[in-house]
Write an enzyme that holds these catalytic residues in place. Structure first.
Site, PDB file in Angstrom:
ATOM      1  N   ARG A 195     -50.805 -33.789 -61.329  1.00 53.46           N
ATOM      2  CA  ARG A 195     -51.816 -33.424 -60.331  1.00 53.46           C
ATOM      3  C   ARG A 195     -52.695 -32.306 -60.848  1.00 53.46           C
ATOM      4  O   ARG A 195     -52.229 -31.393 -61.534  1.00 53.46           O
ATOM      5  CB  ARG A 195     -51.148 -32.922 -59.039  1.00 53.46           C
ATOM      6  CG  ARG A 195     -50.637 -34.019 -58.144  1.00 53.46           C
ATOM      7  CD  ARG A 195     -50.234 -33.487 -56.787  1.00 53.46           C
ATOM      8  NE  ARG A 195     -49.458 -32.259 -56.855  1.00 53.46           N
ATOM      9  CZ  ARG A 195     -49.386 -31.371 -55.875  1.00 53.46           C
ATOM     10  NH1 ARG A 195     -50.083 -31.540 -54.765  1.00 53.46           N
ATOM     11  NH2 ARG A 195     -48.652 -30.289 -56.005  1.00 53.46           N
ATOM     12  N   SER A 211     -42.739 -28.059 -65.174  1.00 55.77           N
ATOM     13  CA  SER A 211     -41.376 -28.062 -64.616  1.00 55.77           C
ATOM     14  C   SER A 211     -40.321 -28.503 -65.629  1.00 55.77           C
ATOM     15  O   SER A 211     -39.558 -29.447 -65.397  1.00 55.77           O
ATOM     16  CB  SER A 211     -41.328 -28.969 -63.390  1.00 55.77           C
ATOM     17  OG  SER A 211     -42.296 -28.553 -62.476  1.00 55.77           O
ATOM     18  N   ASP A 233     -41.859 -25.064 -61.324  1.00 49.64           N
ATOM     19  CA  ASP A 233     -42.080 -25.493 -59.931  1.00 49.64           C
ATOM     20  C   ASP A 233     -41.192 -24.729 -58.938  1.00 49.64           C
ATOM     21  O   ASP A 233     -41.565 -24.500 -57.791  1.00 49.64           O
ATOM     22  CB  ASP A 233     -41.883 -27.007 -59.771  1.00 49.64           C
ATOM     23  CG  ASP A 233     -40.522 -27.486 -60.249  1.00 49.64           C
ATOM     24  OD1 ASP A 233     -39.809 -26.709 -60.901  1.00 49.64           O
ATOM     25  OD2 ASP A 233     -40.185 -28.662 -59.987  1.00 49.64           O
TER      26      ASP A 233
END
Length: 917
Positions: free
Chosen positions: A539, A602, A656
């Protein structure tokens, strides 16, 4: 020739006249289709009443739970004893059920008399007599040396609270033994059997004869889920969803319900259907006002109904020239066997004459035709009433299963059904007319109720043995409090190792400094870009933060990362990321804008500053080459340079979990811990700088990314790992690594369940021992299925549909086991997560020297958010293991996107403050 035609015409005219005469006289006994549909509706309402706790005490149709929860599946085997007590003789049976699913049964039986002085005497003597007969049978068959399970067919209304217990509600038929009513007949018989020291028998099941019929037929046809008896008495049973049975605890699976439908109408529900003959018969019976439906249907009463009708017609001068015999006045002189004989296709009229002559009557041809038609109307009404009640049961079954068409089998037994020449055909025809949406097969029971009791016992024995095997597997996932305390202590020790310079390199919990040294204070503002890389989707976000009102607005676009990019070269991966950024900037009309950027990455990284992160190792299926050991921020900067279209200020590389903590910290300043329980599992928290030996400086706090997924990689939790965990680990992309994560995260729980299901199927405990090709496929059982299957709102029918999507043809029992397996695996995952979190909150409490700690945990991840029980079990575990910590759980909204922007904003604010100093 003319004379023959004339005779035929005369006879058909005579027949027509007599039939019309009888039809007029018995007009009220003819039931229209509309009336039958109405009776169906009434019986449905009575069933509902009987099933509901509040209305059961006053319900006429008692709907008694039988605690028979499964039908035969063909895997039953062994030797069983069966007793059938309920008629003029009682029967003892040895049943040998064949092995290897051949569905073959061998039976040896012996009948014993039931003398009047025994069945109407003292209850103790009755059960001692039964035990003596059983002992005699076992001696004769040389069974005394064997330990055998026994099924007892007891054809009287009993209230059961378990399969091997039944309290007699009332004697029926000719039984009247004293002191038995309101006592448990199984314990009475067990006590009587104890007198025989050389007899080792366990009563595993108490069964009603109707249930026995259903089970006998279900052994030959797995679609059989209804049993009906139409004999001396009448009754029906069927498999009902547990969720509809208020009288029994638990919602899982199905249970056979003994309707005791003979009492339908005892509350007045059939008064408009009953005739003067029904009322007269009832008044002269042993139990006036009781079993009114049975008195209109069963073999004990049809002959008597015919007698009462013939007597009244004779009195009215409509039969026998008004003559009556003393036999016609005598109760019980016409039996149901006579009715059956009179209705035979060809010899019916001859039989009618013979029977009437035996009754001392002189019937004409016309009388014989009229009497035969009376029999037809009485037995046809019986079949119609039975059909209406059975159609109500079939409709209920179809609605329970939520199918448009129901395919099912009804097991049938009873002398009336067996000996009456027209009865079965009439019943079948009417049932099919009343329920056109059901494809019904009627299967005649062989050796009926006694074999059925043995089958119930065989099933109970199988289920008992299977249950033990299943429980042994599930026990591997049940963690005791001591084990959880041990996990908590071991994680705590690993946290300390990871923080110390000396032991850091050996610690399985990496305790990586993130260089995030502050939480948002509400003064952050501006536009920020955020990147989120952590799974198959990538994203790009534009985040606008406004100060004062703590307002955040976000715009984002999702891009796919193809497998060939995930597992290609590092250069290809970062070029793809930059291409996605370019597309997003173009889409947002920001081409050429230089914005501060936060990069949520992450994967485990070693950071030397907030904008530098060296990849320690890929997880979650990523395998891009030339990345491990490299600074991912430098790789991103290089890719931006190669593109040469825009310049971005990469301020922070963020995990994250840290993003989750920062997002919640923006709302709640007390939030100092971040937890992710999703595809992967991780935790971060704010640690005092004085405890972090890897970083210089002793003032303030810094967020530590624990990377706790690697806990146990040194073998310290091997005592709680199962063979299924080992299977999953060995089949993963990183064997021997991330062992704790593989027991707690969404990426692996479904795979653990799949391994258990394969093992249980190999043992013949699931899916009839058949492993589907899809079940053999790694990764097919996704963790989302656990969430769906364990949902409290999901009926077993929907669980079966999920399993069907996986190519698994499951029974109701299979679905229950699958649900239990999912529950055991997800419960353990939540408890292990809870033990880890408890270790961290206890550490924070002790570090701050507090008696009591109040702290907030920011949480994200699909497992925590979507699983129906995970969050509750995790929270309960933390409360139990860290009782002096008051932990608030706060759901993060978009931690990896919004969190990255907030970290960037905080970093910018702290940089500015540093400059100003």
């Amino acid at each position: 020739m003319f004379a023959v035609h004339l005779m035929a015409f005369y006879f058909s005219k005579l027949k027509e006249d007599q039939i019309k005469k009888v039809d007029r006289f018995l007009y009220h006994m003819r039931l229209s289709d509309d009336t039958l549909l109405d009776i169906m509706r009434r019986f449905r309402a009575e069933m509902e009443k009987g099933l509901a706790k509040d209305t059961n005490p006053t319900a006429a149709v008692k709907m008694l739970p039988t605690f028979v929860r499964a039908i035969p599946d063909g895997s039953e085997n062994g030797e069983f004893l069966s007793l059938d007590l309920g008629g003029s003789k009682f029967r003892v049976l040895k049943v040998q059920v064949a092995e290897e699913g051949k569905r073959h049964v061998q039976m040896e039986s012996q009948f014993y008399p039931t003398p009047n002085e025994i069945i109407r005497g003292n209850g103790i003597e009755l059960f001692e007599y039964v035990a003596d007969c059983l002992a005699d049978f076992m001696k004769t068959k040389d069974l005394k040396h064997k330990k055998l399970p026994l099924g007892l067919t007891f054809s009287f209304p009993c209230r059961q609270t378990k399969l091997e217990e039944g309290v007699l509600l009332s004697w029926t038929k000719k039984f009247k033994a004293r002191g038995v009513q309101d006592t448990d007949v199984v314990s009475r018989l067990t006590k009587a059997m104890r007198r025989h020291k050389d007899m080792d028998v366990d009563i595993l099941a108490l069964v009603n004869d109707t249930v026995g019929t259903m089970m006998t037929c279900a052994y030959d046809d797995p679609y059989c889920e209804v049993g009906v008896i139409i004999g001396t008495g009448t009754n029906a049973c069927y498999m009902e969803d547990m969720s509809n049975i208020d009288l029994v605890e638990g919602d899982e699976g199905r249970m056979c319900i003994n309707t005791e439908w003979g009492a339908f109408g005892d509350d007045g529900a059939l008064e408009d259907i009953r005739t003067e003959f029904d009322r007269e018969l009832d008044l002269g019976s042993l139990n006036p006002g009781k079993q009114l439906f049975e008195k209109m249907i069963s073999g004990l009463y049809l002959g008597e109904l015919v007698r009462l009708i013939l007597l009244k017609m004779a009195k009215a001068g409509l039969l026998f020239g008004g003559e009556k015999s003393s036999a016609l006045h005598t109760k019980g002189k016409i039996e149901t066997r006579h009715v059956a004989a009179m209705e035979k296709y060809k010899e019916g009229l001859a039989n009618t004459r013979e029977i009437l002559v035996d009754l001392g009557l002189e019937p004409s041809e016309a009388d014989c035709i009229a009497v035969q038609h009376v029999c037809t109307i009485v037995s046809f009404r019986s079949a119609n009433l039975c059909a209406a009640a059975l159609a109500a049961i079939l409709t209920r079954l179809r609605e329970n299963k939520k199918v448009e068409r129901l395919r099912t089998t009804v097991g049938m037994d009873g002398t009336l059904y067996k000996i009456h020449p027209q009865y079965p055909k009439r019943l079948h025809k009417v049932v099919r007319k009343l329920v056109p949406s059901c494809d019904v097969r009627f299967l005649l029971s062989e050796s009926g109720s006694t074999k059925g009791a043995a089958m119930v016992t065989a099933v109970a024995s199988r289920v008992q043995a299977q249950r033990k095997q299943i429980d042994r597997v599930l026990a591997l996932f049940q963690l005791t409090r001591e084990q959880l305390v041990d996990v908590q202590a071991k994680i705590r020790a690993e946290l300390e190792y990871g923080l110390k310079k000396k032991s850091h390199g050996l610690a399985t919990v990496r305790m990586l400094p993130t260089y995030v040294c502050g939480l948002p204070d509400g003064t952050e503002k501006g536009k920020f870009l955020a990147l989120d890389l952590g799974g198959t989707n990538f994203r790009v976000l534009l985040v606008k933060i406004r100060s004062g009102r703590r307002s955040v607005r976000m715009y984002n676009k999702i891009f796919a990362i193809p497998l060939e990019i995930m597992q290609g070269t590092g250069e290809e991966l970062f070029d793809h990321i930059v291409q996605c950024i370019a597309d997003f900037l173009d889409y947002m009309g920001l081409k050429g804008a230089s914005l501060p950027l936060g990069f949520t990455f992450s994967f485990p990284c070693r950071q030397m500053s907030i904008d530098k992160g060296t990849l320690i190792g890929w997880t979650k299926g990523f395998k891009a080459t030339d990345c491990e050991g490299e600074d991912v921020v430098d790789m991103l900067r290089e890719a931006i340079k190669r593109r040469n279209e825009f310049d971005l200020d990469i301020v922070a590389v963020v995990n994250d979990t840290v993003g989750t903590m920062m997002t919640c910290g923006y709302e709640d300043p007390n939030c100092e811990i971040g937890l992710i329980a999703g595809t992967g599992s991780n935790m971060c928290y704010m640690e005092d700088m004085r405890n972090i030996e890897m970083v210089e400086g002793g003032e303030g706090k810094m967020c530590i990314n624990t990377e706790w997924g690697g806990f146990g990689d040194n073998g310290c939790i091997d005592d709680i790992r199962t063979r299924y965990d080992t299977e999953v680990d060995e089949g993963s992309l990183n064997p021997g690594k991330q062992r704790y994560e593989k027991m707690t995260s969404g990426m692996y729980l479904g795979e653990i369940v799949r391994q258990i299901l394969i093992d249980l199927t190999k043992q013949g405990l699931l899916f009839r021992g058949q492993i589907s090709e899809r079940l053999r496929t790694r990764g097919i059982f996704e963790t989302k299925f656990l969430s769906q299957i364990e949902s409290d709102r999901l009926a077993l029918l929907q669980v079966r549909r999920i399993l069907q999507q996986l190519g698994l043809d499951s029974t109701c029992e299979d679905s229950i086991v699958v649900k239990e397996v999912c529950g055991a695996v997800s419960r353990r995952a939540a408890q292990l997560c809870g033990a880890g979190l408890a270790a961290i909150v206890e550490k924070r409490r002790e570090d701050q020297g507090l008696e009591h700690l109040r702290i907030t945990v920011g949480v994200d991840g699909t497992l925590y958010k979507l699983h129906p029980h995970f969050s509750r079990i995790l929270q309960e575990t933390v409360k139990e293991l860290a009782p002096r910590c008051d932990v608030t759980f706060m759901l993060s909204e978009d931690g990896s996107g919004k969190g990255a922007a907030l970290i960037t904003a905080v970093a910018k604010r702290l940089q500015q403050a540093q400059k100003e100093k």
